[in-house]
Motif scaffolding. Sequence first.
Motif, short mmCIF file in Angstrom:
data_model
loop_
_atom_site.label_atom_id
_atom_site.label_comp_id
_atom_site.label_asym_id
_atom_site.label_seq_id
_atom_site.Cartn_x
_atom_site.Cartn_y
_atom_site.Cartn_z
N ALA A 166 1.33 7.67 -6.27
CA ALA A 166 0.42 8.83 -6.30
C ALA A 166 1.16 10.12 -5.98
O ALA A 166 0.93 11.16 -6.60
CB ALA A 166 -0.73 8.61 -5.33
N ALA A 167 2.06 10.05 -5.01
CA ALA A 167 2.85 11.23 -4.65
C ALA A 167 3.74 11.67 -5.80
O ALA A 167 3.82 12.86 -6.12
CB ALA A 167 3.71 10.92 -3.41
N GLU A 168 4.37 10.70 -6.45
CA GLU A 168 5.23 11.03 -7.60
C GLU A 168 4.42 11.61 -8.74
O GLU A 168 4.87 12.52 -9.44
CB GLU A 168 5.98 9.78 -8.04
N PHE A 169 3.20 11.11 -8.93
CA PHE A 169 2.32 11.64 -9.97
C PHE A 169 1.97 13.10 -9.66
O PHE A 169 1.99 13.95 -10.56
CB PHE A 169 1.05 10.79 -10.07
N ALA A 170 1.66 13.39 -8.41
CA ALA A 170 1.30 14.77 -8.04
C ALA A 170 2.49 15.72 -8.26
O ALA A 170 2.32 16.83 -8.77
CB ALA A 170 0.85 14.82 -6.58
N SER A 191 0.83 -1.21 0.00
CA SER A 191 0.00 0.00 0.00
C SER A 191 0.86 1.26 0.00
O SER A 191 0.50 2.27 -0.62
CB SER A 191 -0.97 0.01 1.17
N SER A 192 2.01 1.21 0.66
CA SER A 192 2.90 2.36 0.68
C SER A 192 3.48 2.63 -0.71
O SER A 192 3.62 3.79 -1.11
CB SER A 192 4.03 2.16 1.68
N ARG A 193 3.81 1.59 -1.41
CA ARG A 193 4.34 1.78 -2.77
C ARG A 193 3.29 2.40 -3.68
O ARG A 193 3.61 3.23 -4.54
CB ARG A 193 4.84 0.46 -3.33
N GLN A 194 2.03 2.02 -3.51
CA GLN A 194 0.96 2.62 -4.30
C GLN A 194 0.80 4.10 -3.95
O GLN A 194 0.61 4.93 -4.83
CB GLN A 194 -0.34 1.86 -4.08
N ALA A 195 0.88 4.42 -2.66
CA ALA A 195 0.80 5.82 -2.24
C ALA A 195 1.98 6.61 -2.77
O ALA A 195 1.84 7.78 -3.15
CB ALA A 195 0.73 5.90 -0.72
N ARG A 248 3.49 20.55 -2.98
CA ARG A 248 3.56 20.41 -1.52
C ARG A 248 2.86 19.13 -1.05
O ARG A 248 3.39 18.39 -0.21
CB ARG A 248 2.94 21.62 -0.83
N GLY A 249 1.69 18.87 -1.61
CA GLY A 249 0.96 17.66 -1.24
C GLY A 249 1.72 16.40 -1.63
O GLY A 249 1.79 15.44 -0.87
N GLY A 250 2.31 16.42 -2.82
CA GLY A 250 3.10 15.28 -3.28
C GLY A 250 4.33 15.06 -2.42
O GLY A 250 4.66 13.92 -2.07
N ALA A 251 5.00 16.14 -2.06
CA ALA A 251 6.20 16.04 -1.21
C ALA A 251 5.83 15.50 0.17
O ALA A 251 6.55 14.67 0.74
CB ALA A 251 6.89 17.39 -1.10
N PHE A 252 4.71 15.97 0.71
CA PHE A 252 4.24 15.49 2.01
C PHE A 252 3.95 13.99 1.94
O PHE A 252 4.43 13.21 2.78
CB PHE A 252 2.97 16.26 2.42
N MET A 253 3.18 13.58 0.95
CA MET A 253 2.83 12.16 0.82
C MET A 253 4.06 11.30 0.58
O MET A 253 4.17 10.21 1.12
CB MET A 253 1.84 11.98 -0.33
N GLU A 254 4.99 11.81 -0.21
CA GLU A 254 6.23 11.07 -0.47
C GLU A 254 7.01 10.83 0.82
O GLU A 254 7.45 9.71 1.10
CB GLU A 254 7.08 11.83 -1.48
N ILE A 258 5.96 10.96 4.05
CA ILE A 258 5.21 10.11 4.97
C ILE A 258 5.28 8.66 4.53
O ILE A 258 5.49 7.75 5.33
CB ILE A 258 3.74 10.57 5.07
N THR A 259 5.14 8.43 3.23
CA THR A 259 5.17 7.07 2.69
C THR A 259 6.55 6.44 2.87
O THR A 259 6.66 5.28 3.27
CB THR A 259 4.77 7.08 1.20
N LEU A 260 7.59 7.18 2.58
CA LEU A 260 8.95 6.66 2.78
C LEU A 260 9.21 6.35 4.26
O LEU A 260 9.86 5.36 4.59
CB LEU A 260 9.99 7.63 2.23
N ASP A 261 8.67 7.20 5.14
CA ASP A 261 8.79 6.94 6.58
C ASP A 261 8.09 5.63 6.95
O ASP A 261 8.60 4.86 7.77
CB ASP A 261 8.19 8.08 7.40
N MET A 262 6.93 5.38 6.38
CA MET A 262 6.20 4.14 6.67
C MET A 262 6.98 2.91 6.22
O MET A 262 7.06 1.91 6.94
CB MET A 262 4.82 4.16 6.01
#
Length: 84
Positions: A37-41, A30-34, A60-66, A68-72
């Motif tokens: 999405a972050a890279e797409f944004a 699920s993190s890889r899928q997120a 900003r949204g993409g960087a945030f998601m990226e 958080i996802t890498l942290d997970m």
Amino acid sequence: MFARRERDPGRRRDVYVVDTEAWYHSIVVSSRQALEAAEFAIAAARTPGIDRSAAERLARGGAFMERITLDMIESADRWRALLT
């Protein structure tokens, strides 16, 4: 899949096996899928002709998601030993 059915070797019955890595794999997939999405944004923010304020929000949204996802993913790797 948290459990799977397997044939009991040498016997005529099935047994159910609980996958101890299922939680880890669930988080990583699920993190890889997120992350996609972050890279797409982030890429969409660089699209020519997009409104500047929309591009900034996407970036900003993409960087945030990226982040958080890498942290997970890092956390799942760090705590994976708890499953064994």
